[in-house]
Design a protein around this motif. Structure first.
Motif, PDB file in Angstrom:
ATOM      1  N   PRO A  74      21.018  10.513   3.258  1.00 53.61           N
ATOM      2  CA  PRO A  74      22.483  10.382   3.279  1.00 53.61           C
ATOM      3  C   PRO A  74      23.193  11.689   3.589  1.00 53.61           C
ATOM      4  O   PRO A  74      24.367  11.677   3.976  1.00 53.61           O
ATOM      5  CB  PRO A  74      22.815   9.895   1.869  1.00 53.61           C
ATOM      6  N   VAL A  75      22.495  12.817   3.452  1.00 48.76           N
ATOM      7  CA  VAL A  75      23.124  14.104   3.720  1.00 48.76           C
ATOM      8  C   VAL A  75      23.523  14.247   5.188  1.00 48.76           C
ATOM      9  O   VAL A  75      24.331  15.120   5.541  1.00 48.76           O
ATOM     10  CB  VAL A  75      22.173  15.245   3.302  1.00 48.76           C
TER      11      VAL A  75
ATOM     12  N   ARG B  46      24.184   0.434  -2.546  1.00 53.16           N
ATOM     13  CA  ARG B  46      23.696   1.513  -3.399  1.00 53.16           C
ATOM     14  C   ARG B  46      24.451   1.511  -4.723  1.00 53.16           C
ATOM     15  O   ARG B  46      25.621   1.150  -4.782  1.00 53.16           O
ATOM     16  CB  ARG B  46      23.899   2.877  -2.724  1.00 53.16           C
ATOM     17  N   PRO B  47      23.834   1.978  -5.802  1.00 53.46           N
ATOM     18  CA  PRO B  47      24.567   2.101  -7.072  1.00 53.46           C
ATOM     19  C   PRO B  47      25.585   3.224  -6.993  1.00 53.46           C
ATOM     20  O   PRO B  47      25.424   4.195  -6.270  1.00 53.46           O
ATOM     21  CB  PRO B  47      23.465   2.410  -8.088  1.00 53.46           C
ATOM     22  N   GLY B  48      26.675   3.098  -7.739  1.00 47.61           N
ATOM     23  CA  GLY B  48      27.759   4.072  -7.687  1.00 47.61           C
ATOM     24  C   GLY B  48      27.409   5.427  -8.251  1.00 47.61           C
ATOM     25  O   GLY B  48      28.121   6.399  -8.007  1.00 47.61           O
TER      26      GLY B  48
ATOM     27  N   LEU C 211      26.578  10.448  -3.755  1.00 50.16           N
ATOM     28  CA  LEU C 211      27.832   9.697  -3.774  1.00 50.16           C
ATOM     29  C   LEU C 211      28.862  10.285  -2.811  1.00 50.16           C
ATOM     30  O   LEU C 211      29.609   9.539  -2.157  1.00 50.16           O
ATOM     31  CB  LEU C 211      28.386   9.676  -5.203  1.00 50.16           C
ATOM     32  N   ARG C 212      28.923  11.605  -2.708  1.00 49.29           N
ATOM     33  CA  ARG C 212      29.911  12.231  -1.827  1.00 49.29           C
ATOM     34  C   ARG C 212      29.694  11.826  -0.374  1.00 49.29           C
ATOM     35  O   ARG C 212      30.647  11.618   0.383  1.00 49.29           O
ATOM     36  CB  ARG C 212      29.866  13.746  -1.967  1.00 49.29           C
ATOM     37  N   TRP C 213      28.413  11.687   0.029  1.00 46.17           N
ATOM     38  CA  TRP C 213      28.128  11.278   1.411  1.00 46.17           C
ATOM     39  C   TRP C 213      28.452   9.799   1.606  1.00 46.17           C
ATOM     40  O   TRP C 213      28.947   9.403   2.678  1.00 46.17           O
ATOM     41  CB  TRP C 213      26.668  11.552   1.746  1.00 46.17           C
ATOM     42  N   HIS C 214      28.179   8.965   0.583  1.00 43.49           N
ATOM     43  CA  HIS C 214      28.522   7.547   0.685  1.00 43.49           C
ATOM     44  C   HIS C 214      30.033   7.370   0.844  1.00 43.49           C
ATOM     45  O   HIS C 214      30.487   6.552   1.653  1.00 43.49           O
ATOM     46  CB  HIS C 214      28.034   6.801  -0.557  1.00 43.49           C
TER      47      HIS C 214
END
Length: 580
Positions: A200-201, A232-234, A239-242
């Motif tokens: 995700p990065v 994906r789970p929160g 999370l920042r990339w999501h």
């Protein structure tokens, strides 16, 4: 060349077809483009194409030469081209069996890989879903395997940034060339979704790719990435990339799944950066139309967020959602070119808030020139004339001289400049470390009427040798000749002496002295004799005897305590007559 008969070049053609020099090869291709089949037979064309293909895959040639041969293949002037003129396409005679050595590999350097990949994409455009006989895969199968290898390298944890960049460059090239082939785009989209799942990065690369590709790849890739993120789970560590991806792919579709993800993620957005990323997603959903679930989420953020800036953003978005219909929401949150720059943290980025905090480069808002000398003081002062081209405020002019000729100069400040209003001259004190002319680099920092801070480079200013002249204190009346003789004698033996012929022009010696040297005259017998004493900072002097003037010039005796001044003084005196 087109005006010459083709038979003129035919005797040399056999030798030129076998050349290994790039300049001659370029000339052969120019002849082929000019004359076509009138000079090159089908056998000549096939031979030239084969030589280009073999040279492009020769292992001993450097990368620029490889790229040149690949470019020649892509732009090969065929006798009977099928496509429009100027279009880059694989030649008809360049079949996959002939260019097996030109196919890209993961071992190639990035430039060669992308160039070979472009050729492979052109071959895939002509592939009619028929695999070649034997064990050689079709160009499309080879392309899919190559892209899969690039994604596998980019998905490795800790892999260099260059590998990820190359993977996305290759993906963009394939999407650009093969946008009309779903058989190629479908596995490409699936592979990119798997790459995001693994790393995700790489979200900034996905955002950049979505900005550049067309709807053939962009829309399906948005859907695939949104499904990857909302599943994906929160509390994921990425999370920042999501949130960055969701802010890019959010639209009116599947808002319920997106809001469920955001509600789960809100509890884990404890840092300021995560809260701002979450609010950017809310803003994107607002522009897409919003909904009841978004209103509930914004109310929860108003109560939950600890940062006052984030709470104010959430409250503002809730008020807009509650009071504006969907079309007006798009207008209120859309970009506005006429919006003023406001100094409030509630103003959105598209209203110029970020731009107002940055120093932007702009064209020069004024003209700057060196004015006449007229300021007296212990140091030479450069008088600058300013001609504003547009209104500027809080102007700061910074000056710099290359090397160590002058000491650092202080900046000059002006509160306001407006076109049509006379501007007072600017005074710039100079502190030479040795008496020599120099170029001044000028840099302007100012504020525009819109409130933006800008910087600009102005044309350099030239400091003449005469701009450094300073007068000696005036001696008492009648003591001028004696004072000059004392200065004259003090220059030797330490200094240097010379004689120069100074042309006078049409107006004579008296006019020349009056225009250029009058402040420095300490003794004179007009109009035939003048004794001039000039002080040169930091601690030098230049003495001139102008006597026995003739009709076309005057001999000048020079003395100075700094021998390096002599050539500068000679050039200055010889150029005086041209300015009288």
């Amino acid at each position: 060349l087109q005006g010459q008969p083709p038979a003129l070049f035919k005797p040399q053609l056999v030798r030129l077809l076998g050349t290994a020099q790039l300049t001659l090869l370029h000339a052969v291709l120019a002849l082929k483009a000019a004359f076509g089949e009138a000079l090159f037979t089908a056998q000549d064309e096939a031979l030239l194409l084969r030589r280009l293909t073999l040279a492009a895959q020769h292992p001993a040639l450097p990368t620029p030469t490889h790229l040149f041969h690949l470019h020649c293949l892509l732009s090969f002037p065929e006798n009977w081209p099928l496509g429009p003129e100027g279009e880059e396409a694989a030649p008809l005679l360049l079949r996959p069996q002939l260019c097996q050595g030109l196919l890209p590999s993961l071992l190639h350097d990035p430039m060669s890989l992308l160039a070979r990949l472009y050729l492979l994409c052109l071959l895939c455009m002509e592939d009619k879903e028929e695999e070649e006989k034997g064990q050689v895969p079709s160009p499309r199968q080879y392309l899919e395997e190559l892209l899969a290898g690039l994604r596998q390298r980019a998905a490795l944890a800790g892999s260099p940034q260059a590998l990820a960049t190359l993977c996305f460059q290759a993906s963009y090239l394939v999407a650009h060339c093969l946008a009309g082939q779903p058989a190629v785009l479908t596995p490409l989209i699936q592979g990119l979704a798997q790459l995001y799942r693994a790393r995700p990065v790489l979200a900034p690369h996905f955002v950049d790719l979505l900005d550049r590709v067309g709807p053939e790849l962009g829309e399906p890739l948005r859907v695939a990435l949104r499904q990857e993120v909302v599943s994906r789970p929160g509390r994921d560590e990425a999370l920042r990339w999501h949130l960055q991806i969701v802010a890019k792919v959010a639209d009116g579709d599947a808002q319920s799944a997106t809001l469920s993800f955001l509600q789960a993620a809100a509890a884990h957005c404890t840092g300021w950066d995560l809260q701002q990323a979450l609010l950017r997603v809310c803003r994107a959903l607002l522009r897409a139309g919003g909904g009841g679930g978004l209103a509930d989420l914004l109310q929860a953020l108003v109560r939950q967020l600890e940062d006052p800036d984030g709470r104010d953003h959430a409250r503002l978005y809730y008020i807009l959602l509650a009071h504006l219909a969907r079309p007006k929401l798009g207008v209120a949150l859309g970009p506005s070119l006429a919006a003023p720059a406001l100094a409030s943290s509630l103003v959105a980025e598209n209203q110029g808030f970020v731009a107002s905090l940055m120093v932007q480069e702009a064209p020069a808002p004024m003209r700057l020139s060196v004015g006449p000398r007229g300021v007296k003081g212990p140091l030479p002062v450069l008088q600058l004339q300013v001609e504003p081209l547009e209104p500027v405020y809080s102007l700061e002019l910074r000056f710099r001289v290359e090397g160590q000729l002058y000491a650092p100069m202080e900046a000059v400040h002006l509160p306001c400049l407006c076109p049509g209003r006379p501007a007072r001259p600017l005074l710039l004190p100079l502190q030479p470390r040795r008496p020599a002319p120099a170029w001044l680099d000028v840099h302007a920092l100012y504020t525009t009427p819109a409130g933006l801070t800008c910087h600009a480079h102005l044309p350099p200013l030239f400091v003449n040798f005469s701009n450094l002249f300073l007068p000696f204190p005036q001696p008492l009346e009648g003591a001028g000749p004696g004072f000059f003789e004392e200065l004259w004698d003090s220059c030797l033996p330490k200094g240097a002496e010379s004689r120069v012929w100074c042309p006078l022009g049409l107006q004579g010696l008296e006019a020349l002295v009056s225009c250029h040297l009058e402040p420095f005259v300490v003794a004179s017998q007009p109009p035939t004799s003048y004794h001039v004493a000039i002080r040169l900072p930091p601690d030098s002097k230049l003495l001139l005897r102008l006597e026995a003037a003739q009709t076309d010039g005057v001999p000048v005796a020079l003395r100075t305590d700094d021998w390096a001044v002599l050539p500068l003084a000679g050039d200055y005196l010889r150029g005086l007559s041209a300015t009288v």
